[in-house]
Design a protein around this motif. Structure first.
Motif, mmCIF file in Angstrom:
data_model
loop_
_atom_site.group_PDB
_atom_site.id
_atom_site.type_symbol
_atom_site.label_atom_id
_atom_site.label_comp_id
_atom_site.label_asym_id
_atom_site.label_seq_id
_atom_site.Cartn_x
_atom_site.Cartn_y
_atom_site.Cartn_z
ATOM 1 N N ALA A 257 0.842 -1.191 0.000
ATOM 2 C CA ALA A 257 0.000 0.000 0.000
ATOM 3 C C ALA A 257 0.876 1.238 0.000
ATOM 4 C CB ALA A 257 -0.919 0.006 1.216
ATOM 5 N N SER A 258 0.427 2.277 -0.695
ATOM 6 C CA SER A 258 1.179 3.531 -0.738
ATOM 7 C C SER A 258 0.214 4.703 -0.686
ATOM 8 C CB SER A 258 2.017 3.617 -2.024
ATOM 9 O OG SER A 258 2.668 4.878 -2.112
ATOM 10 N N GLN A 259 0.543 5.668 0.173
ATOM 11 C CA GLN A 259 -0.264 6.883 0.252
ATOM 12 C C GLN A 259 0.607 8.123 0.399
ATOM 13 O OE1 GLN A 259 -2.728 6.510 3.780
ATOM 14 N NE2 GLN A 259 -1.042 7.119 5.114
ATOM 15 N N GLN A 260 1.902 7.975 0.064
ATOM 16 C CA GLN A 260 2.861 9.053 0.263
ATOM 17 C C GLN A 260 2.547 10.270 -0.603
ATOM 18 O OE1 GLN A 260 5.239 9.355 2.419
ATOM 19 N NE2 GLN A 260 6.322 11.152 1.656
ATOM 20 N N GLU A 261 2.130 10.019 -1.845
ATOM 21 C CA GLU A 261 1.936 11.109 -2.795
ATOM 22 C C GLU A 261 0.463 11.510 -2.894
ATOM 23 O OE1 GLU A 261 4.486 12.555 -4.242
ATOM 24 O OE2 GLU A 261 5.955 11.158 -3.405
ATOM 25 N N LYS A 262 0.221 12.719 -3.408
ATOM 26 C CA LYS A 262 -1.146 13.198 -3.614
ATOM 27 C C LYS A 262 -1.793 12.539 -4.829
ATOM 28 C CE LYS A 262 0.153 17.735 -1.762
ATOM 29 N NZ LYS A 262 0.309 19.172 -2.069
ATOM 30 N N SER A 263 -0.941 12.080 -5.746
ATOM 31 C CA SER A 263 -1.431 11.509 -6.996
ATOM 32 C C SER A 263 -1.671 10.010 -6.850
ATOM 33 C CB SER A 263 -0.411 11.762 -8.113
ATOM 34 O OG SER A 263 -0.625 10.905 -9.208
ATOM 35 N N GLN A 264 -2.862 9.571 -7.245
ATOM 36 C CA GLN A 264 -3.180 8.145 -7.247
ATOM 37 C C GLN A 264 -2.245 7.389 -8.192
ATOM 38 O OE1 GLN A 264 -6.789 5.734 -9.118
ATOM 39 N NE2 GLN A 264 -7.471 6.998 -7.402
ATOM 40 N N HIS A 265 -1.973 7.994 -9.335
ATOM 41 C CA HIS A 265 -1.086 7.363 -10.318
ATOM 42 C C HIS A 265 0.317 7.156 -9.740
ATOM 43 C CE1 HIS A 265 0.688 6.406 -14.221
ATOM 44 N NE2 HIS A 265 1.640 7.283 -13.953
ATOM 45 N N ARG A 266 0.818 8.165 -9.033
ATOM 46 C CA ARG A 266 2.150 8.077 -8.443
ATOM 47 C C ARG A 266 2.190 7.026 -7.335
ATOM 48 N NH1 ARG A 266 7.412 7.710 -8.444
ATOM 49 N NH2 ARG A 266 8.474 8.857 -6.788
ATOM 50 N N ASN A 267 1.163 6.958 -6.515
ATOM 51 C CA ASN A 267 1.121 5.956 -5.457
ATOM 52 C C ASN A 267 1.059 4.545 -6.026
ATOM 53 O OD1 ASN A 267 1.292 7.549 -3.121
ATOM 54 N ND2 ASN A 267 -0.869 8.087 -3.239
ATOM 55 N N LYS A 268 0.346 4.380 -7.131
ATOM 56 C CA LYS A 268 0.305 3.068 -7.781
ATOM 57 C C LYS A 268 1.688 2.686 -8.293
ATOM 58 C CE LYS A 268 -1.684 0.575 -11.704
ATOM 59 N NZ LYS A 268 -2.566 0.662 -12.901
ATOM 60 N N GLU A 269 2.390 3.641 -8.886
ATOM 61 C CA GLU A 269 3.739 3.379 -9.396
ATOM 62 C C GLU A 269 4.676 2.949 -8.263
ATOM 63 O OE1 GLU A 269 7.563 5.927 -10.989
ATOM 64 O OE2 GLU A 269 5.558 6.772 -11.237
ATOM 65 N N ILE A 270 4.599 3.633 -7.121
ATOM 66 C CA ILE A 270 5.445 3.297 -5.977
ATOM 67 C C ILE A 270 5.128 1.895 -5.473
ATOM 68 C CG2 ILE A 270 5.867 3.845 -3.540
ATOM 69 C CD1 ILE A 270 5.584 6.818 -4.325
ATOM 70 N N ALA A 271 3.831 1.596 -5.321
ATOM 71 C CA ALA A 271 3.425 0.277 -4.834
ATOM 72 C C ALA A 271 3.891 -0.826 -5.768
ATOM 73 C CB ALA A 271 1.908 0.228 -4.659
#
Length: 360
Positions: A257-271
């Motif tokens: 799970a990732s919630q670091q960024e404001k962008s959903q797309h960016r959090n998906k990339e990190i995860a």
């Protein structure tokens, strides 16, 4: 340990790799193959450079020893002895570096790493020490010239960490940081302790080689992607948008799970990056039992009895239990000065592997 044969073989291989790179056909060759050749080229180049420095250092030591015997000037003798002491330290460092480079490269050699830090046993104090370890590794990355990128981080009201994930990019990142995986134990008086008692807490650290898509393909039909509202201490977009992402790998049940960024797309990339790195590690452990074990065995359960290293603040002492190393320089180490500790660990590990190869 006579390394002449290894150096001779490495010299021949260096010439072969150099020719292969010069003749590489980018039109028909695979990019991954070229990157592998380039990593091997850089490793062999560094090895042979260190070997030449090592031979020169040994010659300088012989020359100084001879000069020391010939001179009768006490002041000059002191200068020579000081120079000999520095040369001996340099000889030790080079011997250590050569042994770590002379072994066959691990498949992860040259890769960037993802480091995950989580408090285990110890409550608030474990979270505070997790934050200290993050600062230590960040400072070490600065000293080594590595680039750091925070992927995910959740802090606590007291200034500690619930979790942190970050990448380190730079020469030697994986080969150096891989020894940090495991349970780190701290013994100190917490800031939350009113009666001055020493507490023992633990933090788990996992070091994963960052995987590329060509290394481990994540098939869309094997993934479940959920989005949800971020949680935290506040700030713009937190608790107001469905930007947090959880990616689950259905065949294994593993999720990130990732919630670091404001962008959903960016959090998906990190995860996806973290998930791919974890799955690659498991895949490698199946192929080669000598490689890193699965993430669970790598970091352990976090119990106080499990540890790879102890940080004892009252005694200013750091002890690595795997390699029986003790240094009374904790304050400096916590400022990111890890080269002596990690260098000695790498040298001991390389010596063990070379001894196994030579059956001694």
């Amino acid at each position: 340990m006579n390394l002449d044969r290894y150096i001779a073989n490495s010299t021949e291989r260096f010439a072969e790799v150099e020719r292969a790179i010069s003749a590489f056909d980018f039109a028909h060759g695979e990019q991954g193959q070229y990157q592998q050749l380039n990593r091997e080229y850089q490793r062999l180049k560094q090895l042979l450079n260190f070997w030449q420095q090592y031979l020169k250092t040994q010659q300088d030591l012989r020359d100084n020893a001879e000069l020391l015997d010939q001179t009768e000037d006490d002041a000059f003798k002191e200068l020579i002895r000081a120079d000999i002491a520095e040369l001996e330290k340099q000889e030790t460092r080079l011997d250590r570096d050569i042994k770590t480079l002379i072994l066959p490269p691990h498949p992860n050699e040259g890769r960037d790493v993802i480091v995950e830090i989580r408090p285990a046993a110890g409550g608030d104090e474990a979270g505070l020490f997790a934050a200290d370890l993050l600062r230590m590794y960040s400072r070490y990355a600065e000293l080594r010239g590595w680039r750091q990128e925070v992927l995910d981080m959740t802090d606590t009201p007291l200034g500690g960490l619930k979790n942190a994930s970050f990448t380190l990019r730079g020469e030697g990142a994986w080969s150096t940081m891989r020894f940090e995986s495991g349970v780190h134990r701290v013994q100190r008086i917490p800031v939350t302790e009113a009666q001055g008692r020493i507490h023992t807490s633990t933090v788990t650290v996992a070091v994963l080689a960052e995987a590329e898509e060509v290394d481990f393909e994540l098939k869309p039909d094997e993934l479940r992607i959920d989005v949800y509202r971020s949680s935290g201490h506040g700030g713009q977009c937190v608790n107001t948008t469905d930007s947090a992402v959880r990616v689950t790998h259905l065949p294994t049940g593993m999720f990130v799970a990732s919630q670091q960024e404001k962008s959903q797309h960016r959090n998906k990339e990190i995860a996806m990056r973290i998930l791919r790195a974890r799955l690659l590690e498991i895949e490698q452990s199946k192929e080669d039992a000598k490689n890193a074990a699965e993430r669970k065995s790598q970091v352990g359960s976090g119990e106080r009895s499990e540890r790879i290293r102890t940080y004892n603040f009252p005694q200013n002492r750091v002890t690595d239990h795997r390699y029986d190393i003790t240094l009374y320089d904790l304050s400096s180490i916590m400022e990111g000065n890890l080269d002596d500790l990690l260098g000695e660990i790498r040298a001991i590990e390389a010596g063990r592997q070379l001894a196994e190869e030579l059956n001694i």
